[in-house]
Design a protein around this motif. Sequence first.
Motif, mmCIF file in Angstrom:
data_model
loop_
_atom_site.group_PDB
_atom_site.id
_atom_site.type_symbol
_atom_site.label_atom_id
_atom_site.label_comp_id
_atom_site.label_asym_id
_atom_site.label_seq_id
_atom_site.Cartn_x
_atom_site.Cartn_y
_atom_site.Cartn_z
ATOM 1 N N MET A 189 6.329 -117.016 -131.792
ATOM 2 C CA MET A 189 6.177 -117.008 -130.569
ATOM 3 C C MET A 189 6.412 -118.293 -129.899
ATOM 4 N N ALA A 190 5.679 -119.414 -130.564
ATOM 5 C CA ALA A 190 5.679 -120.727 -129.828
ATOM 6 C C ALA A 190 7.179 -121.352 -130.155
ATOM 7 N N ASP A 239 9.643 -119.480 -127.364
ATOM 8 C CA ASP A 239 9.086 -119.982 -125.999
ATOM 9 C C ASP A 239 9.744 -121.433 -125.937
ATOM 10 N N ALA A 240 9.662 -122.205 -126.911
ATOM 11 C CA ALA A 240 10.372 -123.568 -126.731
ATOM 12 C C ALA A 240 11.811 -123.883 -126.694
ATOM 13 N N THR A 255 3.647 -111.999 -124.518
ATOM 14 C CA THR A 255 2.561 -112.836 -124.492
ATOM 15 C C THR A 255 3.098 -114.276 -124.100
ATOM 16 N N ILE A 256 4.512 -114.476 -124.283
ATOM 17 C CA ILE A 256 4.924 -115.822 -123.821
ATOM 18 C C ILE A 256 5.667 -115.608 -122.500
ATOM 19 N N ASP A 257 6.283 -116.999 -122.095
ATOM 20 C CA ASP A 257 6.769 -116.843 -120.604
ATOM 21 C C ASP A 257 8.134 -116.577 -120.998
ATOM 22 N N HIS A 258 8.909 -117.017 -121.885
ATOM 23 C CA HIS A 258 10.384 -116.803 -122.096
ATOM 24 C C HIS A 258 10.724 -115.482 -122.834
ATOM 25 N N SER A 259 11.570 -114.629 -122.198
ATOM 26 C CA SER A 259 11.818 -113.485 -122.746
ATOM 27 C C SER A 259 13.422 -113.277 -123.079
ATOM 28 N N GLY A 300 13.972 -121.418 -125.554
ATOM 29 C CA GLY A 300 14.654 -120.927 -124.448
ATOM 30 C C GLY A 300 15.804 -120.102 -124.661
ATOM 31 N N ARG A 357 12.359 -127.923 -127.232
ATOM 32 C CA ARG A 357 12.763 -127.993 -125.899
ATOM 33 C C ARG A 357 13.981 -128.775 -125.366
ATOM 34 N N LEU A 380 6.122 -110.690 -128.024
ATOM 35 C CA LEU A 380 6.880 -111.496 -127.109
ATOM 36 C C LEU A 380 6.429 -111.084 -125.685
#
Length: 358
Positions: free
Chosen positions: A289-290, A293-294, A329-333, A296, A263, A327
């Motif tokens: 995915m982790a 997402d991290a 399932t995570i916040d960042h797209s 970004g 991050r 993809l």
Amino acid sequence: MRRVLVVLGMVLALVGSTVAGGALPAGRADAASELVAARTAVFGATNVDQATGAVRADRVLFSWFGVANFAVAMGGQVFLVDAWVPNVYPRHVPTTPAQLAALKPSHIFIGHAHFDHAADAVDIARASGARLVGSAEHCGFFRGQDAALRCDVVSAAGARPASTTTYRGLPGIEVTALRHLHSQIKAPTGALPPLLPLPPSDKLLTDPPGPAELARLAPHLNDPEGGSMAYKFTVGGTSVLWHDSVGPVSHDPAGPAILAALRRLGPVDLHVGAIQGFNEIANGLHDAMAYIDAVGATVFVPSHHDDWFPVLATPATGREAAFFAALKTIDHSPQVRYLRDPADYLNPDRVSIPVNRP
């Protein structure tokens, strides 16, 4: 899983003869023409000055040659990230170690030293004069093969995961190296469905390896990992993160620190990351995915998802639907430029972004 891979490889090697392989031919007299030809083949005619071989500096170019191996042009610099041309299927990847050496890369950044990432690193470094960059363990392993090789250490032996180092050896480009985790099988969490390399590829029948390919590969099948590194490259106002493995950051005690480090390195303009790992047979694409997402990123490019080895891999299209489902399932797209083999090998315009001036 690693033991299975080694045993399988040894069986394949025994099928072939012990023909010597791997040596890179001497360069031709017309070095300038060779440079132009090699860089044009790998980076495309519109991106290379046809008189000098200089690669355009106003774009970042990643030209894929299998697994997580890329030839990169940034800020006028040409370098490699990882260095193995998959050769189990001789006609699958349209380049050779000799052609990559002819690019005259200044550096070869090593994510980790398993054969599918670094089996050609020493030969390419010898032939091109490139400087290797990696962990202390990587450099020790490479120097054990050739004591004269130049290898810059960016992570001390036994360095803790999530530790970072600034590398100042690539002129005009800021480089940060992050120690992280190699993929591992962990107990399933049920968050995402498991993935298996099915259906199996028919490449062993349609494009079987010959004795020379097997002889070049066999000595490297048990090469050590030596730690796993991710690298952030920044030129102008543009940043790129690349890594060649996805560790179980949601399961390992070091995971929270690694995610926090990712991050801090993000957000980036381009994230080029492995999505296949040993943990996918238990946890699917959870680890990948982790990481996504991290970090970004604005643009994400998957790698290590192609048909690079029998039994362990299938064509990239085989996990494409699962990737896009995960993809969600995570916040960042991020925007995704999904690479498909073999069409996107040596297709630099597929992974090309502008350099933004600060």
